[in-house]
Design an enzyme around this catalytic site. Structure first.
Site, mmCIF file in Angstrom:
data_model
loop_
_atom_site.group_PDB
_atom_site.id
_atom_site.type_symbol
_atom_site.label_atom_id
_atom_site.label_comp_id
_atom_site.label_asym_id
_atom_site.label_seq_id
_atom_site.Cartn_x
_atom_site.Cartn_y
_atom_site.Cartn_z
ATOM 1 C CB CYS A 179 -0.792 0.026 1.159
ATOM 2 S SG CYS A 179 -1.857 1.552 1.505
ATOM 3 C CB CYS B 257 -1.894 4.511 4.476
ATOM 4 S SG CYS B 257 -3.485 3.848 3.589
ATOM 5 C CB SER B 258 0.132 0.513 6.344
ATOM 6 O OG SER B 258 1.383 1.571 6.281
ATOM 7 C CB CYS B 259 -4.382 -0.810 2.702
ATOM 8 S SG CYS B 259 -5.277 0.768 2.849
#
Lengths: 116, 103, 198
Positions: free
Chosen positions: C104, C107-109
């Site tokens: 991601c 962000c950090s999905c």
């Protein structure tokens, strides 16, 4: 007012889907050649900069979801289709892109134009 | 926004450094920050996109020099103050009180 | 750099966290018992062992694998995994010809119901910046050398859809039970930065 531990675990199990139950026609179909728009809003967007202007192919239609660009700014859901779009690394990165590398990125209707 | 969070394709950020047998959390405070996510969200002051945008607004240098859960903490503080749930003075006063207690 | 910031002592941060939580509790907005329950769930209950069970089932049950690739959300829910950050799950299959890897960049999905919370490197600037432009060298640093003939597909999770990689079943595992197979499956293999070893 505060949710209890039980309610919190219930919310974990239930999830919080961003799908919108709205009858919205897709602007694109699987197999369409599309171009990622060169959009540069000062506000929130989920369009990664590296895709600006790149061409790809619609691989899958995931259905109707809220639009983050409006949703982040209290401008409503603006429900629209989200697609998986396949881009060739060569098209995205030029000479630095791998010949057999591809990027698959989720794109909302408003991030794309049809390539005619 | 063309913020520093939009990292794809950027050079010069160093090697990927996986940690062997990494724990889920690295500190007690990280647990509290994570655990607040859903309860605060359930209060209904903001949605997930506003939360992400609050992180994106934190400033490029701060973003790169702080960890994931610090980003979350920044988002809570920013949004809860903006929504009028807390005031910046109230937060600062409570921080001073806690600092004095542990000193 | 971001990775170093994860381990340095953070007295100031602890104070900020305590101040925030105590004010929210006093205002009746947060029940600390709910915070405790959520921490316990993601520290001890939800994790890559969930995804490993999905992978092992797909390896031993061909109709299940087909359902998993057709509708990841429904097939994963059959094993009891669903919910937050996994409302829409898509499973992508690794083969000798095609290698999938997840990121991601914005962000950090990450698919929480099947993998739990993401590791620090997945959330870090180095991984998020590099894997989209130079996936093969990043994979090499993880010890994964792909043949030049293999196609690499990098999935950048920009929307609320979450992905899971179905790794290849390693050779020499025909005698293993589903449970034994699940024990071989690693988090990194389900992100796509490793293969499963027998």
């Amino acid at each position: 007012m505060a949710i209890t531990a039980e309610q919190a675990l219930g919310a974990v199990a239930a999830g919080a889907s961003a799908r919108v139950d709205a009858d919205v026609a897709p602007l694109f179909k699987v197999g369409d050649r599309v171009r990622a728009r060169n959009i540069n809003p000062r506000s929130h967007t989920r369009m990664p900069r590296y895709l600006h202007g790149c061409e790809g192919v619609v691989e899958r239609d995931f259905g109707v979801f809220a639009f983050p660009d409006s949703h982040a700014h209290e401008q409503g859901d603006q429900p629209q289709h989200v697609y998986s779009v396949r881009f060739s690394a060569k098209d995205v990165w030029g000479r630095e892109g791998g010949e057999r590398d591809f990027l698959l990125v989720d794109m909302w209707d408003q991030y794309l134009d049809i390539v005619s | 926004m063309n913020g520093v969070h939009d990292l794809g394709g950027m050079d010069g950020l160093g090697p990927v450094q996986p940690e062997q047998d990494e724990p889920v959390f690295h500190a007690e405070w990280e647990k509290r920050v994570f655990g607040l996510f859903l309860p605060v969200f359930a209060c209904g002051y903001y949605n997930i996109d506003q939360f992400r945008h609050a992180i994106e607004r934190m400033g490029a240098t701060a973003y790169l020099n702080t960890s994931y859960y610090e980003h979350w903490l920044h988002a809570y503080e920013t949004l809860l103050v903006e929504k009028g749930v807390l005031t910046a003075e109230e937060l600062a006063a409570r921080q001073r009180k806690i600092a004095a207690e542990v000193a | 750099m971001a990775s170093a910031a994860h381990t340095r002592p953070l007295g100031e941060i602890e104070i900020r966290v305590k101040a925030l939580e105590s004010l929210l509790v006093e205002k009746g907005l947060v029940d600390p018992a709910a915070v405790d329950a959520l921490i316990d769930t993601y520290e001890h209950k939800v994790g890559p062992h969930n995804g490993a069970r999905v992978v092992a089932r797909a390896w031993v049950d061909a109709p299940y694998k087909q359902r998993l690739l057709n509708d990841g959300t429904a097939a994963i829910a059959e094993l009891g995994y669903s919910g937050l950050q996994g409302e829409d799950l898509v499973v992508v299959e690794n083969t000798p010809e095609v290698h999938n890897v997840l990121v991601c960049t914005l962000c950090s999905c990450y698919p929480w119901p099947t993998l739990g919370l993401p590791p620090v490197w997945y959330k870090s600037a180095p991984y998020r910046s590099r894997v989209v432009v130079d996936p093969r060298s990043v994979l090499q640093e993880f010890g994964l050398q792909l043949p030049a003939s293999a196609e690499v597909r990098v999935w950048d999770s920009t929307s609320e859809v979450r992905y899971l990689v179905l790794p290849e079943r390693p050779a020499g595992t025909a005698h293993l039970t589903e449970e034994q197979l699940a024990a071989l499956v690693t988090r990194d293999a389900m992100i796509g930065v490793a293969k499963v070893a027998a």
